[in-house]
Design a protein around this motif. Sequence first.
Motif, PDB file in Angstrom:
ATOM      1  N   VAL A  57       0.839  -1.203   0.000  1.00 41.28           N
ATOM      2  CA  VAL A  57       0.000   0.000   0.000  1.00 41.28           C
ATOM      3  C   VAL A  57       0.875   1.254   0.000  1.00 41.28           C
ATOM      4  O   VAL A  57       0.648   2.186  -0.778  1.00 41.28           O
ATOM      5  CB  VAL A  57      -0.978  -0.013   1.192  1.00 41.28           C
ATOM      6  N   MET A  58       1.899   1.270   0.849  1.00 40.53           N
ATOM      7  CA  MET A  58       2.777   2.439   0.898  1.00 40.53           C
ATOM      8  C   MET A  58       3.521   2.621  -0.427  1.00 40.53           C
ATOM      9  O   MET A  58       3.690   3.755  -0.884  1.00 40.53           O
ATOM     10  CB  MET A  58       3.777   2.310   2.064  1.00 40.53           C
ATOM     11  N   ARG A  59       3.928   1.535  -1.043  1.00 38.68           N
ATOM     12  CA  ARG A  59       4.608   1.609  -2.344  1.00 38.68           C
ATOM     13  C   ARG A  59       3.670   2.241  -3.376  1.00 38.68           C
ATOM     14  O   ARG A  59       4.067   3.120  -4.137  1.00 38.68           O
ATOM     15  CB  ARG A  59       5.023   0.200  -2.770  1.00 38.68           C
ATOM     16  N   HIS A  60       2.407   1.800  -3.367  1.00 37.18           N
ATOM     17  CA  HIS A  60       1.435   2.362  -4.320  1.00 37.18           C
ATOM     18  C   HIS A  60       1.229   3.856  -4.066  1.00 37.18           C
ATOM     19  O   HIS A  60       1.176   4.657  -5.011  1.00 37.18           O
ATOM     20  CB  HIS A  60       0.098   1.620  -4.233  1.00 37.18           C
ATOM     21  N   LEU A  61       1.127   4.240  -2.804  1.00 35.06           N
ATOM     22  CA  LEU A  61       0.843   5.639  -2.474  1.00 35.06           C
ATOM     23  C   LEU A  61       2.016   6.573  -2.773  1.00 35.06           C
ATOM     24  O   LEU A  61       1.828   7.789  -2.819  1.00 35.06           O
ATOM     25  CB  LEU A  61       0.426   5.762  -1.005  1.00 35.06           C
ATOM     26  N   GLN A  62       3.193   6.038  -3.008  1.00 28.19           N
ATOM     27  CA  GLN A  62       4.321   6.893  -3.404  1.00 28.19           C
ATOM     28  C   GLN A  62       4.092   7.469  -4.795  1.00 28.19           C
ATOM     29  O   GLN A  62       4.636   8.517  -5.128  1.00 28.19           O
ATOM     30  CB  GLN A  62       5.640   6.106  -3.373  1.00 28.19           C
ATOM     31  N   HIS A  63       3.293   6.779  -5.605  1.00 24.56           N
ATOM     32  CA  HIS A  63       3.049   7.212  -6.986  1.00 24.56           C
ATOM     33  C   HIS A  63       1.631   7.741  -7.193  1.00 24.56           C
ATOM     34  O   HIS A  63       1.377   8.452  -8.146  1.00 24.56           O
ATOM     35  CB  HIS A  63       3.310   6.050  -7.949  1.00 24.56           C
ATOM     36  N   ASP A  64       0.714   7.344  -6.328  1.00 24.37           N
ATOM     37  CA  ASP A  64      -0.692   7.743  -6.418  1.00 24.37           C
ATOM     38  C   ASP A  64      -1.017   8.423  -5.092  1.00 24.37           C
ATOM     39  O   ASP A  64      -1.498   7.782  -4.164  1.00 24.37           O
ATOM     40  CB  ASP A  64      -1.557   6.498  -6.659  1.00 24.37           C
ATOM     41  N   HIS A  65      -0.721   9.715  -5.008  1.00 25.25           N
ATOM     42  CA  HIS A  65      -0.689  10.420  -3.728  1.00 25.25           C
ATOM     43  C   HIS A  65      -2.041  10.631  -3.056  1.00 25.25           C
ATOM     44  O   HIS A  65      -2.087  10.860  -1.852  1.00 25.25           O
ATOM     45  CB  HIS A  65       0.014  11.766  -3.899  1.00 25.25           C
ATOM     46  N   ALA A  66      -3.125  10.576  -3.791  1.00 30.58           N
ATOM     47  CA  ALA A  66      -4.462  10.765  -3.224  1.00 30.58           C
ATOM     48  C   ALA A  66      -5.368   9.726  -3.866  1.00 30.58           C
ATOM     49  O   ALA A  66      -6.035  10.004  -4.858  1.00 30.58           O
ATOM     50  CB  ALA A  66      -4.967  12.174  -3.482  1.00 30.58           C
TER      51      ALA A  66
END
Length: 172
Positions: A57-66
Amino acid sequence: MTEDQKHRTDPTGPMASDDERRWAELADLMLIVGREIQFRGYSDERAIPLSPSEGMVMRHLQHDHAAPPSRIAAATGLQRTNLSTVLRGLEQKGLVERRADPGDGRGVTVHTTELGRANYALVRREWATAVAMAAGHDTTHLDAALTLLTAMESGLTRSRPQNRTKRQATQH
């Protein structure tokens, strides 16, 4: 290695092609390396440990911030019920926060916090140090490895089954 030892240790069996055996060996090594990275923990006491699902999840949120939870679930392959549990854990650790979706007051978006961004950068540095040391800092084939692993990650993500069965592959 004798032929008998090869048959006992090679799950692809004696009828598999050399390429099949090599792909199986690569997959096996990837699982082992991933587990070893996870197993060793962190030397920096500021690092907040993450479960494999939290890391995805954190890896994904590094590129998809919101991102709305539905997009995170689709991108990570997590089921919505599991994602809710993961998000709660990340919120409790102070790494993410949920905010009302400005475009639709009924929905929420998930954002990394400053602590979440700092922690992700810190653990990536620790991973880099660990794998560089394990490889003796030999970068000879690093670009080729990155190219191959990126292609594999993209291909596996694209071909991920939409409806996962109850029987999931387990890591041994």
